[in-house]
Design a protein around this motif. Structure first.
Motif, mmCIF file in Angstrom:
data_model
loop_
_atom_site.group_PDB
_atom_site.id
_atom_site.type_symbol
_atom_site.label_atom_id
_atom_site.label_comp_id
_atom_site.label_asym_id
_atom_site.label_seq_id
_atom_site.Cartn_x
_atom_site.Cartn_y
_atom_site.Cartn_z
ATOM 1 N N UNK A 50 5.467 5.191 -14.603
ATOM 2 C CA UNK A 50 5.299 4.497 -13.322
ATOM 3 C C UNK A 50 3.828 4.140 -13.097
ATOM 4 N N UNK A 51 2.937 5.081 -13.361
ATOM 5 C CA UNK A 51 1.505 4.834 -13.184
ATOM 6 C C UNK A 51 1.036 3.703 -14.087
ATOM 7 N N UNK A 52 1.473 3.724 -15.355
ATOM 8 C CA UNK A 52 1.065 2.660 -16.287
ATOM 9 C C UNK A 52 1.573 1.300 -15.829
ATOM 10 N N UNK A 53 2.826 1.249 -15.369
ATOM 11 C CA UNK A 53 3.400 -0.024 -14.925
ATOM 12 C C UNK A 53 2.647 -0.579 -13.720
ATOM 13 N N UNK A 54 2.374 0.274 -12.747
ATOM 14 C CA UNK A 54 1.680 -0.180 -11.541
ATOM 15 C C UNK A 54 0.243 -0.589 -11.880
ATOM 16 N N UNK A 55 -0.435 0.206 -12.692
ATOM 17 C CA UNK A 55 -1.819 -0.127 -13.066
ATOM 18 C C UNK A 55 -1.891 -1.434 -13.849
ATOM 19 N N UNK A 56 -0.935 -1.662 -14.747
ATOM 20 C CA UNK A 56 -0.974 -2.886 -15.546
ATOM 21 C C UNK A 56 -0.707 -4.124 -14.688
ATOM 22 N N UNK A 57 -0.025 -3.953 -13.556
ATOM 23 C CA UNK A 57 0.247 -5.080 -12.661
ATOM 24 C C UNK A 57 -0.946 -5.395 -11.762
ATOM 25 N N UNK A 58 -1.943 -4.518 -11.731
ATOM 26 C CA UNK A 58 -3.118 -4.717 -10.871
ATOM 27 C C UNK A 58 -4.246 -5.367 -11.657
ATOM 28 N N UNK A 59 -4.922 -6.314 -11.014
ATOM 29 C CA UNK A 59 -6.100 -6.886 -11.667
ATOM 30 C C UNK A 59 -7.315 -5.976 -11.429
ATOM 31 N N UNK A 60 -7.307 -5.291 -10.271
ATOM 32 C CA UNK A 60 -8.379 -4.365 -9.916
ATOM 33 C C UNK A 60 -7.721 -3.106 -9.358
ATOM 34 N N UNK A 61 -8.299 -1.941 -9.627
ATOM 35 C CA UNK A 61 -7.720 -0.685 -9.173
ATOM 36 C C UNK A 61 -7.579 -0.659 -7.654
ATOM 37 N N UNK A 62 -6.366 -0.400 -7.192
ATOM 38 C CA UNK A 62 -6.081 -0.195 -5.779
ATOM 39 C C UNK A 62 -5.459 1.205 -5.673
ATOM 40 N N UNK A 63 -6.312 2.201 -5.414
ATOM 41 C CA UNK A 63 -5.884 3.600 -5.412
ATOM 42 C C UNK A 63 -4.752 3.867 -4.433
ATOM 43 N N UNK A 64 -4.847 3.286 -3.247
ATOM 44 C CA UNK A 64 -3.813 3.501 -2.239
ATOM 45 C C UNK A 64 -2.463 2.964 -2.705
ATOM 46 N N UNK A 65 -2.478 1.796 -3.283
ATOM 47 C CA UNK A 65 -1.228 1.180 -3.746
ATOM 48 C C UNK A 65 -0.589 2.006 -4.861
ATOM 49 N N UNK A 66 -1.398 2.486 -5.790
ATOM 50 C CA UNK A 66 -0.886 3.315 -6.878
ATOM 51 C C UNK A 66 -0.332 4.627 -6.335
ATOM 52 N N UNK A 67 -1.060 5.262 -5.420
ATOM 53 C CA UNK A 67 -0.588 6.518 -4.823
ATOM 54 C C UNK A 67 0.723 6.302 -4.078
ATOM 55 N N UNK A 68 0.812 5.217 -3.334
ATOM 56 C CA UNK A 68 2.034 4.927 -2.586
ATOM 57 C C UNK A 68 3.213 4.684 -3.529
ATOM 58 N N UNK A 69 2.979 3.949 -4.605
ATOM 59 C CA UNK A 69 4.059 3.662 -5.558
ATOM 60 C C UNK A 69 4.592 4.950 -6.189
ATOM 61 N N UNK A 70 3.695 5.846 -6.602
ATOM 62 C CA UNK A 70 4.131 7.110 -7.202
ATOM 63 C C UNK A 70 4.856 7.977 -6.167
ATOM 64 N N UNK A 71 4.315 8.041 -4.966
ATOM 65 C CA UNK A 71 4.955 8.840 -3.914
ATOM 66 C C UNK A 71 6.364 8.311 -3.619
ATOM 67 N N UNK A 72 6.499 7.010 -3.446
ATOM 68 C CA UNK A 72 7.812 6.425 -3.156
ATOM 69 C C UNK A 72 8.793 6.671 -4.293
ATOM 70 N N UNK A 73 8.331 6.507 -5.514
ATOM 71 C CA UNK A 73 9.192 6.724 -6.686
ATOM 72 C C UNK A 73 9.736 8.146 -6.694
ATOM 73 N N UNK A 74 8.860 9.121 -6.480
ATOM 74 C CA UNK A 74 9.284 10.520 -6.537
ATOM 75 C C UNK A 74 10.034 10.954 -5.278
ATOM 76 N N UNK A 75 9.658 10.441 -4.118
ATOM 77 C CA UNK A 75 10.412 10.754 -2.899
ATOM 78 C C UNK A 75 11.850 10.257 -3.007
ATOM 79 N N UNK A 76 12.024 9.058 -3.549
ATOM 80 C CA UNK A 76 13.372 8.485 -3.627
ATOM 81 C C UNK A 76 14.212 9.123 -4.735
ATOM 82 N N UNK A 77 13.591 9.495 -5.836
ATOM 83 C CA UNK A 77 14.377 10.027 -6.951
ATOM 84 C C UNK A 77 14.485 11.553 -6.968
#
Length: 156
Positions: free
Chosen positions: A83-110
């Motif tokens: 998940x981290x690799x996928x989100x990071x590869x979709x970013x042109x510049x590091x957005x720490x909040x967006x990456x943290x939110x994506x990981x949190x949502x992924x794990x909260x939902x699953x």
């Protein structure tokens, strides 16, 4: 207050030993990697027939990823790393909040609620986590701390 201090000290020793075991495992994996010849360990073939392409794809996908400390089942670790690799590869510049939110949502939902994620290039932390719910890893120079806490219902 002495009981709380003793508990913090006990947890600190536990996390230190966990980190030390992870470092030793990583060093052992590096030594094993040096003993490989053409994808096979010296003296024996570890391939069980099939699955070679998937393993190669996983290795390519996970380049630059390093698990620093973990108290989490391997399947969940792979999910977090992927998940981290996928989100990071979709970013042109590091957005720490967006990456943290994506990981949190992924794990909260699953995996259920109460997952927390800290992302950055330099930070310190001291957290208490649920058993089997802690992963600290890096992807390049980005460090990610993912952990779960217990959720207890409030009594009214």
């Amino acid at each position: 207050m002495d009981g709380a201090s003793a508990e913090l000290e006990r947890r600190s020793r536990y996390l230190s030993s966990l980190i030390e075991r992870t470092k030793l495992k990583h060093e052992s994996d590096e030594i094993k990697g040096k003993n490989k010849v053409n994808g096979k360990e010296k003296g024996r073939d570890r391939g069980g027939g099939g699955g070679g392409k998937e393993a190669d794809e996983d290795l390519k996908e996970m380049q630059g990823v390093r698990v620093r400390a973990a108290d989490m089942p391997p399947e969940l670790q792979r999910r977090a790393l992927r998940c981290a690799r996928e989100v990071l590869s979709a970013m042109s510049k590091l957005d720490s909040k967006r990456l943290a939110l994506a990981l949190k949502k992924e794990f909260d939902s699953s995996c259920g609620p109460a997952w927390h994620c800290v992302v950055g290039t330099s930070f310190g932390s001291y957290v208490t986590h649920s058993l089997g719910g802690f992963l600290y890893f890096s992807v390049g120079n980005v460090y990610i701390l993912l952990f779960r806490t217990a959720v207890e219902p409030l009594e009214h």
